[in-house]
Motif scaffolding. Structure first.
Motif, mmCIF file in Angstrom:
data_model
loop_
_atom_site.group_PDB
_atom_site.id
_atom_site.type_symbol
_atom_site.label_atom_id
_atom_site.label_comp_id
_atom_site.label_asym_id
_atom_site.label_seq_id
_atom_site.Cartn_x
_atom_site.Cartn_y
_atom_site.Cartn_z
ATOM 1 N N HIS A 234 0.854 -1.351 0.005
ATOM 2 C CA HIS A 234 -0.012 0.062 0.219
ATOM 3 C C HIS A 234 0.879 1.248 0.133
ATOM 4 N N LEU A 235 1.689 1.566 1.006
ATOM 5 C CA LEU A 235 2.616 2.607 1.016
ATOM 6 C C LEU A 235 3.328 2.746 -0.196
ATOM 7 N N MET A 236 3.857 1.635 -0.781
ATOM 8 C CA MET A 236 4.825 1.718 -2.025
ATOM 9 C C MET A 236 3.780 2.130 -3.112
ATOM 10 N N GLN A 237 2.772 1.706 -3.388
ATOM 11 C CA GLN A 237 1.785 2.202 -4.381
ATOM 12 C C GLN A 237 1.712 3.638 -4.165
ATOM 13 N N LEU A 238 1.598 4.182 -3.060
ATOM 14 C CA LEU A 238 1.120 5.579 -2.800
ATOM 15 C C LEU A 238 2.363 6.390 -3.242
ATOM 16 N N LEU A 239 3.447 5.849 -2.871
ATOM 17 C CA LEU A 239 4.948 6.535 -2.895
ATOM 18 C C LEU A 239 5.181 6.555 -4.563
ATOM 19 N N CYS A 240 4.634 5.660 -5.305
ATOM 20 C CA CYS A 240 4.858 5.619 -6.750
ATOM 21 C C CYS A 240 4.259 6.609 -7.446
ATOM 22 N N LEU A 241 2.822 6.645 -7.060
ATOM 23 C CA LEU A 241 1.811 7.498 -7.784
ATOM 24 C C LEU A 241 2.274 8.990 -7.399
ATOM 25 N N THR A 242 3.059 9.122 -6.163
ATOM 26 C CA THR A 242 3.182 10.560 -5.792
ATOM 27 C C THR A 242 4.388 11.042 -6.483
ATOM 28 N N ALA A 243 5.663 9.923 -6.857
ATOM 29 C CA ALA A 243 6.715 10.230 -7.174
ATOM 30 C C ALA A 243 7.077 9.968 -8.644
#
Ligand code: NAD
Length: 475
Positions: A234-243
């Motif tokens: 979950h956090l990795m996916q949010l990080l990806c979409l942000t970055a």
């Protein structure tokens, strides 16, 4: 707009996830007119019951989990779409009956809402009984592997019978309205993207905190911990979409290619940049909840992560997630840098702009801007929020958006994979996670205790203070 007619088989249709999320979600899509009359939903699980027994089970689930839009007539009509076949994933029982039930000429979708140990068996049986075709879709739940090796094996198992374009790996965070909105805000405005880089962004925080403990999932949770259960997915996916870089189109592979590049650019996070915690007080402790007095599994983790590319060089991402925390919240905070020079002498209140993207609760966005404090008191500056809570901006009705699961299931029927994880993404995320976990296994690293209902261990605060930064306060 209704989707095409479909036969959706839910393996594990009598399980907890089906009862709480999948079936209530499908009902809501039916209520909203998104499901064609020809659609059918077939429960398939170990329990011996007939279609009426399954309908009773689903009626109970809807009574419990559908609050808005609960309407007796609609519920009856929805239940009429249901069928049930008892199957044994590990044996032969029930598969011929399932094969007979499936219709030709409609979209076939198979939701694997069972433990991952059964994925391979189910894929084999579907194939042996000729119940799939090139257009059939399978939906698989988390956890997708326990490490890189098991994730690879799982991918290989599914790939034996299904093409990547047929596999839908669910991460329900990607189905949340605000997550899609993050892309809309970034790539649909001129205002943000030019500033969305290390030159203007000081740092980014991603928080997913829960107030609950490990509940009845103790045995499973203790084997995974916050890193595997939350960060790797979950956090990795949010990080990806942000970055990520702007994809050339909003299409599944264009978006997923960009996310993959972010994961591959992650630096391995060193021991000094990670704080692990376990909740513990006299009345309540993680160790008791998982019934393992010697456990060194973390129920909290905070970490500083760096992305080694041009856009983000020098801008750290801070991630934190935990159970038994003070507040239930999922949010991304983009903290911009302070203006390079202040022209105001009375520089009392001025700070940096902050864009907060809230996934829950009260989905929405919030941008702080610095203005002059109203009144005759001279040039005093204060920060005020430009609040964009969707419920307020668009009206309650427009903000009454589908739950993540229902949106994602409809995407499966439509054949849209944008909001699902691709196999290589999942493997890359494990490739980053594995050495970090191996490092603390080698050190027999013990988590710091933290008070249940708090913001996590003190050390997580220090991780930020060290860099002269602060976590956004949990309320
Ligand atoms: P559950 O134990 O409540 O249900 C398991 C289901 O699988 C039951 O319907 C059972 O009949 C069926 N089943 C078990 N063995 C079978 C066999 N040999 N043949 C046929 N059917 C069999 O599990 P759950 O909580 O619903 O979880 C299902 C999946 O979803 C798991 O992979 C879990 O990790 C994942 N998941 C669950 C949640 C949740 O909130 N429950 C959240 C995220 C992911």
């Amino acid at each position: 707009i209704p989707v095409d007619p479909f036969d959706l088989v839910i393996f594990g249709g009598t399980g907890d996830l089906a009862r709480r999320k999948i079936l209530p979600g499908l009902y809501r899509r039916y209520y909203d007119g998104q499901m064609p009359e020809e659609a059918r939903i077939i429960g398939a699980a170990r329990s011996e019951m007939d279609a009426d027994g399954f309908r009773d089970f689903v009626r109970g689930a809807l009574d419990e989990f559908v609050t808005k839009r609960h309407d007796k007539k609609m519920v009856d009509a929805f239940l009429a779409k249901l069928d049930y076949v008892a199957v044994d994933a590990k044996g032969t029982g029930g598969w011929d009956a399932l094969a007979k039930t499936m219709r030709d000429g409609v979209v076939k979708a198979y939701y694997f809402s069972v433990g991952p140990a059964l994925f391979g068996d189910i894929a084999d049986r579907l194939h042996e009984h000729g119940i799939t075709d090139d257009d059939a879709r399978i939906v698989v739940e988390k956890p997708f592997g326990h490490n890189l090796e098991t994730a690879r094996a799982l991918n290989a198992t599914l790939a034996a019978h299904f093409d990547e374009t047929q596999i839908y790996r669910i991460d329900h965070y990607l189905g949340k309205e605000t997550v899609q909105n993050l892309m809309a805000v970034r790539f649909g405005n001129m205002l943000f993207e030019p500033l969305w880089n290390a030159q203007y962004v000081d740092h980014i925080q991603i928080t997913v905190s829960e107030t609950v403990g490990v509940g009845g999932r103790g045995e499973y949770y203790d084997k995974s911990g916050a890193m595997r259960d939350m960060v790797q997915n979950h956090l990795m996916q949010l990080l990806c979409l942000t970055a990520m870089e702007p994809p050339s189109r909003y299409d599944p592979d264009a978006v997923r290619d960009e996310k993959l590049k972010v994961i591959r650019a992650l630096e391995t996070t060193g021991h000094d940049d990670i704080v692990r915690g376990q909740y513990k007080s006299r009345e309540e402790s993680y160790l008791e909840d998982v019934d393992n007095p010697g456990s060194i599994t973390e129920s909290f983790i905070a970490m500083k992560v760096r992305i080694a590319n041009w856009r983000w060089n020098g801008t750290p991402f801070y991630l934190r997630t935990g159970k038994r925390m003070k507040e239930r919240v999922s949010e991304i905070v983009v903290r911009f840098k302070e203006p390079p020079h202040s022209i105001f002498e009375e520089d009392t209140g001025q700070s940096a702009n902050e864009l907060t993207i809230r996934l829950q609760p009260n989905e929405g966005m919030d941008l702080t801007v610095t203005i002059k404090e109203p009144g005759p008191g001279g040039m005093r500056l204060i920060d005020v929020p430009l609040d964009m809570t969707f419920a307020e901006a668009l009206g309650e009705e427009a903000a009454d958006v589908p739950d993540a699961y229902e949106r994602l299931i409809m995407d499966v029927i439509r054949g849209n994979q944008t909001l699902f994880m691709r196999g290589d993404e999942v493997e890359a995320a494990w490739a980053w996670t594995d050495p970090i976990i191996e490092d603390w296994t080698r050190r027999e690293d013990r988590p710091y205790p933290y008070e249940p209902g708090s913001t996590g261990p003190e050390e997580a605060m220090i991780l930020m203070h060290r860099d002269r930064r602060r976590w956004r306060e949990l309320r």
